[in-house]
Design a protein around this motif. Structure first.
Motif, PDB file in Angstrom:
ATOM      1  N   LYS A 248       3.805  18.037   9.077  1.00 23.11           N
ATOM      2  CA  LYS A 248       3.029  17.010   9.769  1.00 23.11           C
ATOM      3  C   LYS A 248       3.170  15.644   9.112  1.00 23.11           C
ATOM      4  O   LYS A 248       3.085  14.613   9.772  1.00 23.11           O
ATOM      5  CB  LYS A 248       1.551  17.405   9.819  1.00 23.11           C
ATOM      6  CG  LYS A 248       1.273  18.530  10.781  1.00 23.11           C
ATOM      7  CD  LYS A 248      -0.189  18.943  10.754  1.00 23.11           C
ATOM      8  CE  LYS A 248      -0.427  20.145  11.652  1.00 23.11           C
ATOM      9  NZ  LYS A 248      -1.792  20.663  11.540  1.00 23.11           N
ATOM     10  N   SER A 249       3.377  15.641   7.799  1.00 25.85           N
ATOM     11  CA  SER A 249       3.500  14.386   7.056  1.00 25.85           C
ATOM     12  C   SER A 249       4.943  13.898   6.964  1.00 25.85           C
ATOM     13  O   SER A 249       5.203  12.839   6.392  1.00 25.85           O
ATOM     14  CB  SER A 249       2.946  14.564   5.638  1.00 25.85           C
ATOM     15  OG  SER A 249       1.605  14.984   5.689  1.00 25.85           O
ATOM     16  N   GLU A 250       5.867  14.713   7.490  1.00 30.54           N
ATOM     17  CA  GLU A 250       7.295  14.400   7.464  1.00 30.54           C
ATOM     18  C   GLU A 250       7.813  14.173   6.049  1.00 30.54           C
ATOM     19  O   GLU A 250       8.541  13.225   5.762  1.00 30.54           O
ATOM     20  CB  GLU A 250       7.612  13.213   8.370  1.00 30.54           C
ATOM     21  CG  GLU A 250       7.287  13.493   9.830  1.00 30.54           C
ATOM     22  CD  GLU A 250       7.638  12.349  10.757  1.00 30.54           C
ATOM     23  OE1 GLU A 250       7.969  11.239  10.279  1.00 30.54           O
ATOM     24  OE2 GLU A 250       7.560  12.565  11.971  1.00 30.54           O
ATOM     25  N   VAL A 251       7.386  15.053   5.139  1.00 34.41           N
ATOM     26  CA  VAL A 251       7.875  15.063   3.765  1.00 34.41           C
ATOM     27  C   VAL A 251       8.239  16.505   3.418  1.00 34.41           C
ATOM     28  O   VAL A 251       7.890  17.428   4.135  1.00 34.41           O
ATOM     29  CB  VAL A 251       6.830  14.518   2.751  1.00 34.41           C
ATOM     30  CG1 VAL A 251       6.509  13.053   3.040  1.00 34.41           C
ATOM     31  CG2 VAL A 251       5.557  15.347   2.779  1.00 34.41           C
TER      32      VAL A 251
ATOM     33  N   LYS B  55       3.413  15.870  -5.830  1.00 36.38           N
ATOM     34  CA  LYS B  55       2.259  14.961  -5.747  1.00 36.38           C
ATOM     35  C   LYS B  55       0.980  15.654  -6.216  1.00 36.38           C
ATOM     36  O   LYS B  55       0.158  15.052  -6.909  1.00 36.38           O
ATOM     37  CB  LYS B  55       2.071  14.433  -4.313  1.00 36.38           C
ATOM     38  CG  LYS B  55       3.076  13.397  -3.928  1.00 36.38           C
ATOM     39  CD  LYS B  55       2.897  12.165  -4.800  1.00 36.38           C
ATOM     40  CE  LYS B  55       3.841  11.070  -4.405  1.00 36.38           C
ATOM     41  NZ  LYS B  55       3.712   9.881  -5.236  1.00 36.38           N
TER      42      LYS B  55
ATOM     43  N   ILE C  96       1.365  21.108   6.234  1.00 28.97           N
ATOM     44  CA  ILE C  96       1.022  19.760   5.766  1.00 28.97           C
ATOM     45  C   ILE C  96       2.285  18.927   5.592  1.00 28.97           C
ATOM     46  O   ILE C  96       2.354  17.765   6.019  1.00 28.97           O
ATOM     47  CB  ILE C  96       0.222  19.820   4.451  1.00 28.97           C
ATOM     48  CG1 ILE C  96      -1.156  20.429   4.689  1.00 28.97           C
ATOM     49  CG2 ILE C  96       0.111  18.435   3.804  1.00 28.97           C
ATOM     50  CD1 ILE C  96      -1.903  20.804   3.421  1.00 28.97           C
ATOM     51  N   ALA C  97       3.286  19.522   4.979  1.00 28.07           N
ATOM     52  CA  ALA C  97       4.545  18.807   4.754  1.00 28.07           C
ATOM     53  C   ALA C  97       5.199  18.426   6.079  1.00 28.07           C
ATOM     54  O   ALA C  97       5.664  17.286   6.251  1.00 28.07           O
ATOM     55  CB  ALA C  97       5.490  19.667   3.906  1.00 28.07           C
TER      56      ALA C  97
ATOM     57  N   ILE D 195       5.199  17.506  -1.630  1.00 29.19           N
ATOM     58  CA  ILE D 195       3.763  17.810  -1.614  1.00 29.19           C
ATOM     59  C   ILE D 195       3.344  18.423  -2.948  1.00 29.19           C
ATOM     60  O   ILE D 195       2.335  18.025  -3.545  1.00 29.19           O
ATOM     61  CB  ILE D 195       3.414  18.790  -0.466  1.00 29.19           C
ATOM     62  CG1 ILE D 195       3.664  18.154   0.899  1.00 29.19           C
ATOM     63  CG2 ILE D 195       1.991  19.327  -0.590  1.00 29.19           C
ATOM     64  CD1 ILE D 195       2.651  17.126   1.332  1.00 29.19           C
TER      65      ILE D 195
END
Length: 68
Positions: A29-32, A40, A26-27, A37
């Motif tokens: 793909k979200s570029e974070v 948040k 997830i991180a 993650i």
């Protein structure tokens, strides 16, 4: 106990390998960062808990020693 002079504290959490992989994906793909993650998710959990009508465990099952 957290030091009130510090703005952040470090926390260690054990995740299953599957949880880690999913969060890492997830991180990426979200570029974070993975840390972003997790921060948040914690913030959203704390905001939900502001409502006194929502008791814990909020539909979550309690993990036993074999689940970690």
């Amino acid at each position: 106990m957290p030091n009130p002079a510090r703005s952040t504290v470090r926390l260690s959490v054990n995740l299953s390998e599957d949880q880690y992989i999913q969060l890492h994906e997830i991180a990426a793909k979200s570029e974070v960062s993975l840390a972003w993650i997790v921060r948040k998710a914690v913030q959203q959990f704390l905001e939900i808990r502001q409502d006194p009508q929502i008791p814990l465990p909020m539909g979550f099952k309690r993990l036993g020693a074999d689940d970690v």
